[in-house]
Scaffold this motif. Sequence first.
Motif: not given
Length: 730
Positions: A673-699
Amino acid sequence: MNRVLDHSKSGVSVVLRQTYEAQTLGFLTAILRHRRVIVGLAAAALLLATAICWSLPDKYSAESLIQVDLSRVAASQATSPNQQAATSLDAGAIVESEARVIRSLATVRHAVEDLKLQDDPAFARGPGFVSRILSTVLPGSAKEPADSSASVEAVTREVSRNLTVTNDTRAYLINVSYNSTSPERSARIVNAVVDAYLRNRLEMGVAAAERTRTWLEEQIGESRRELENAEAAVDRYRRQTGYVEGGTQGMSLPQQEVRDAVAHLAAARQTRIAAEARLSRAQEVFAAGGTPSAQDLSGAPLIQRMLESTESATREFANVAATGPRHPAYLQAKANIEAAQSRLREEIKRAIGNLESDVKAATADEANLADRVDVLKANLVEGMGQDAKLQSLQTNAVAIRERLKLLSDGHAQALALTGMKSSTTQIVMAAKPVTVPSGPNRFMLICLSVLGASGVGIGYAVMMDRRDTGFRSDAEIAHETSHRCLGMVPELTGSSSTAEVRMFDESIRLVSASLTGARALAEPRVVMVTSSVPGEGKSLLCMAMASLLAQRGIRTLVIDSTPRRYAEADQPSLEDVVFGDPAGFPMRNDPGRVVVLHRAENGDSHDLFLTPAFESFIERARENFDLVLIEAPPVMLSIDVLTMGGLADVTVMAVHWNRTPRETVQAALRRLQDNSVRLRGLVLTHVNLTEHKDFRVVDQCSHYNDYRGHFEEAGSHHPRGNLLPSKLSS
């Protein structure tokens, strides 16, 4: 009523709700994620506690009850039936004191010596583990056996540790109990301790009574001698002075005369005071124009008759008042009133004079009696010396006689205490062997061990959860970074199922759609893919997106800023294309084909990305390719990403799921942001689906897990998917 019309506000409310739910369930999800550790610790504690409890021997407890007789304690505190003890102890304090005596090492030592427990094999202690090893390695290092006194002391302390003495403040009972592996041994030790305590109390009581008796005998003999001397002194004084005491009440004739004179003087003083009071009241009333009362004038019957005459004249005057002031009857009645009032005043003055005479007479009588009292007192003082001396001698003799009586009573009580055969405590119930073990409570120990291990596991889970500062859902990214999460890419391994491959393909499509839209690009575009630190999965993301877009017919160029590793030897490097002949590199390719450019193995990025030639190359790529994907170095490690960001239309940041610290991601975003780089968004990579179930979030990935069957069915038609890592070898 509950419909939200503003879609932007609706999206914010959903994000906040997800964030709050994640924070609320954080503790439970942390426990759920580390349930294997918690269950493992609990199981290990269960096995260990079961093994330890199984090896513990049974304990048997024997009890004995002792009652304190406070009535005898109170009797022992008194020195005679007519004298109470100087200090009265509280009943609870007495019982507590007796309990402390029982649990003292001295009492336990007597019991050990009585039972000869130092010779009992159950209390024999062999050499310790270290001593046995030393004796085996160094035969001469074995210690000599301890003497008998040391063994008695050790056994005494061991018995004292297992001995329990309790007392209830609301009762006068003391409970003595002992725990051991043998019921008979427990009963013997308890009874021995109680017997040693009672014997000690009896010996102390008899010894104290004997000392008291001896001291009292000495005091009685001395007091008798003092009494004989005092009575002899009284007789000698009477013979020398010839003085004889007064009556039965001990009062002499001069004292009686003084008493009578003082009584007469008091009566005369009261008479004078009363006379002065009457005179004062009469004078005040007469001065005010009134008539004093007959009581103050000592009756005064003449004044009473004058008052009646005045009243009669007043009534006659009232009867003739209507005839007028010149009528003879009116004048006669008025003259009668004035004559009556004149005679009344004269008589009152005469009565007041009589009162003054009475006051003077009373004052004179009082003075005469006072002089007489002074004379009698002087005579009495002259004769008081002899009487006082005699009274002093007699008082001394009486005091000595009373002390002798008290000492005699105390001596009789001491003789009774010396012959006593019981103490102030008695055994209510002796200890008997009990066949039912009192411990250990194996079930309680096992439960406590399991609970303790579970608590340790929960604490470990909470601590590990606090240390885990990575992003776990798209809601967390939106809430904490204020940037969109373009998608969540599941982790692929060699053992991934076809359903997981399909999930991976779908997540790449979602990310690509957020960048390019549903249709092909109308204009060339440059997209930079970067990360905050290495190992975030940006290479896999970049190549998967390029493969997907190429399948759609979009001409795609991938610029890899890292040196070549898997490129073919005859393929030109990025430096060759940027600084060489542009005609040597096909700037146009067929749809469905991905062109990849790597840097040379020994290339220097500082000589490439900061040059005008690279900027010109990017402009030519815009004209010849539909999409240019630049895989940039990590933001926190290289400054080149800022230069590339200035050339790119949009930037995408890859973030490793549940691993990259949030502070690191925040720092990288601030740098962009300080260098005026245009950021479209972030991508979460390497999502472990087995561990993800334990967090009980809706996404996104939670729906992948919930509807895994849908992807398994789709994967059956395409066994290996369209975007497998094996196809992305370049």
